[in-house]
Design an enzyme around this catalytic site. Sequence first.
Site, PDB file in Angstrom:
ATOM      1  N   TYR A  69      -7.459  -8.574   7.894  1.00 45.83           N
ATOM      2  CA  TYR A  69      -8.586  -8.007   7.138  1.00 45.83           C
ATOM      3  C   TYR A  69      -9.717  -9.036   7.049  1.00 45.83           C
ATOM      4  O   TYR A  69      -9.685 -10.067   7.721  1.00 45.83           O
ATOM      5  CB  TYR A  69      -8.095  -7.497   5.781  1.00 45.83           C
ATOM      6  CG  TYR A  69      -7.108  -6.347   5.952  1.00 45.83           C
ATOM      7  CD1 TYR A  69      -7.544  -5.120   6.471  1.00 45.83           C
ATOM      8  CD2 TYR A  69      -5.755  -6.496   5.683  1.00 45.83           C
ATOM      9  CE1 TYR A  69      -6.653  -4.071   6.684  1.00 45.83           C
ATOM     10  CE2 TYR A  69      -4.859  -5.453   5.885  1.00 45.83           C
ATOM     11  CZ  TYR A  69      -5.319  -4.239   6.389  1.00 45.83           C
ATOM     12  OH  TYR A  69      -4.430  -3.210   6.607  1.00 45.83           O
ATOM     13  N   THR A 103       0.852  -1.187   0.000  1.00 48.32           N
ATOM     14  CA  THR A 103       0.000   0.000   0.000  1.00 48.32           C
ATOM     15  C   THR A 103       0.885   1.234   0.000  1.00 48.32           C
ATOM     16  O   THR A 103       1.785   1.357   0.827  1.00 48.32           O
ATOM     17  CB  THR A 103      -0.905  -0.021   1.246  1.00 48.32           C
ATOM     18  OG1 THR A 103      -1.821  -1.104   1.087  1.00 48.32           O
ATOM     19  CG2 THR A 103      -1.668   1.276   1.423  1.00 48.32           C
ATOM     20  N   HIS A 150      -6.699 -11.042  -0.767  1.00 43.89           N
ATOM     21  CA  HIS A 150      -5.976 -10.641   0.452  1.00 43.89           C
ATOM     22  C   HIS A 150      -6.599 -11.391   1.639  1.00 43.89           C
ATOM     23  O   HIS A 150      -7.644 -11.001   2.146  1.00 43.89           O
ATOM     24  CB  HIS A 150      -6.096  -9.131   0.627  1.00 43.89           C
ATOM     25  CG  HIS A 150      -5.125  -8.548   1.612  1.00 43.89           C
ATOM     26  ND1 HIS A 150      -4.495  -9.303   2.576  1.00 43.89           N
ATOM     27  CD2 HIS A 150      -4.672  -7.273   1.766  1.00 43.89           C
ATOM     28  CE1 HIS A 150      -3.695  -8.503   3.290  1.00 43.89           C
ATOM     29  NE2 HIS A 150      -3.787  -7.281   2.816  1.00 43.89           N
ATOM     30  N   ASN A 153      -3.172 -10.398   7.291  1.00 43.61           N
ATOM     31  CA  ASN A 153      -3.024  -9.110   8.004  1.00 43.61           C
ATOM     32  C   ASN A 153      -4.252  -8.612   8.749  1.00 43.61           C
ATOM     33  O   ASN A 153      -4.425  -7.409   8.938  1.00 43.61           O
ATOM     34  CB  ASN A 153      -2.532  -8.022   7.021  1.00 43.61           C
ATOM     35  CG  ASN A 153      -1.171  -8.366   6.435  1.00 43.61           C
ATOM     36  OD1 ASN A 153      -0.526  -9.313   6.881  1.00 43.61           O
ATOM     37  ND2 ASN A 153      -0.725  -7.626   5.452  1.00 43.61           N
ATOM     38  N   ASN A 168       1.379 -16.938  10.898  1.00 38.07           N
ATOM     39  CA  ASN A 168       2.054 -17.168  12.185  1.00 38.07           C
ATOM     40  C   ASN A 168       2.346 -15.886  12.955  1.00 38.07           C
ATOM     41  O   ASN A 168       3.225 -15.868  13.799  1.00 38.07           O
ATOM     42  CB  ASN A 168       3.343 -17.995  11.978  1.00 38.07           C
ATOM     43  CG  ASN A 168       4.453 -17.187  11.331  1.00 38.07           C
ATOM     44  OD1 ASN A 168       4.203 -16.253  10.578  1.00 38.07           O
ATOM     45  ND2 ASN A 168       5.692 -17.552  11.630  1.00 38.07           N
TER      46      ASN A 168
END
Length: 361
Positions: free
Chosen positions: A177, A25, A172, A175, A228
């Site tokens: 989301y 990003t 995606h 992370n 992880n």
Amino acid sequence: MASLFDPLQLGALDLPNRIAMAPLTRARANREAVPNELIAAYYAQRSAAGLIISEATGISREGLGWPNAPGLWNEDQVEGWKTVTNAVHHAGGRIVAQLWHMGRLVHPDLGGGQPVSSSATKAPDFAHTYEGKKPYETARALTYDDIQRIVGDYATAARNAIAAGFDGIQIHGANGYLVDQFLRNGANFRTDQYGCSIENRLRFMTEVLQAVGAEIGIDRVGIRFSPNILVQGVEDSDPIKLFKAVAEKLEDLQVPWVELREAHQPTSAGSIPTEPVSPFMRPLYSGKILLNSDYDGPSASARMAEGIADGISFGRPFISNPDLVHRLAIGAPLTEGDTSTFYSGGADGYVDYPTLEARAA
Ligand SMILES: Cc1cc2nc3c(=O)[nH]c(=O)nc-3n(C[C@H](O)[C@H](O)[C@H](O)COP(=O)(O)O)c2cc1C
């Protein structure tokens, strides 16, 4: 044993080398989430990568909460992305779109209304808004009908990606989301068919993969996880068991590649990694595995030699070394990036990192 410089096939995509640019990003689109010529120039500079995975790209207004991040839900965004994909292809590269719904990490100030998630939870820390950081708001738990609508939004965005000239997409799933908010039991407290058991927590991801596969062909689809590490409040109580089940599901669905942000050292956010899952996924999954996080040339080659990774993706090194592939090939030192310009907007720290060749001239 394959080297970083051997070709690699990821489903329908033929890569000339195994060095991927990880999704990054960079917040250079406009407020309508439309990409521009500057973004095209940035990606074109990096098109020697075997594969460019685009910055996370919103599938809907509801799902996009990062200021100046791009989208793929309307015609203007498709037109903007055409400039980017044309520039990359003209420079000899390949690019897939990372499709993103941020779930509970979208602040209402961004225009998407109350955030949504698998469950009615609130993320820790602060959301990014155009007025700076603000506390997250509590998400609304998605209904069955909402889930079907969002799966449809992924399919539409995948269709738009192909119309915009992308070579494929990456879901995606990392992370913290939305896909991750369903997968890992630190955020999913549902008791219906989308929660509780591992089989149920995999259902949203599965429906998304089936929908995008039906739309553009599964041979143009990949997915990313961060199995992880604790990210943005999301982790799992048994990552190995969960990601073995994920591997079996990806095998069933014939998803040709997966990218794992699999840390081996504490992240910049201070998260301490648990045991890597890739050694457990490898025997269950015949697709290609790209590994990511904290690699340089020697450590990437050493990881490849272990026989789990088919390729390595590099994030920060690609920000400050547009000619990263060339530098890795000749063992040249890498330039450190300036973190203050990672998300700052504009050309500074974006398209002005010199190649070795430009420096020598
Ligand atoms: C500035 C910046 C932006 C990022 N944006 C994304 C993103 O859009 N999607 C994503 O999946 N990961 C994103 N990441 C994570 C990177 O893809 C990568 O996993 C991380 O930087 C670790 O890899 P590295 O050590 O090679 O940089 C971002 C990281 C940074 C530093």
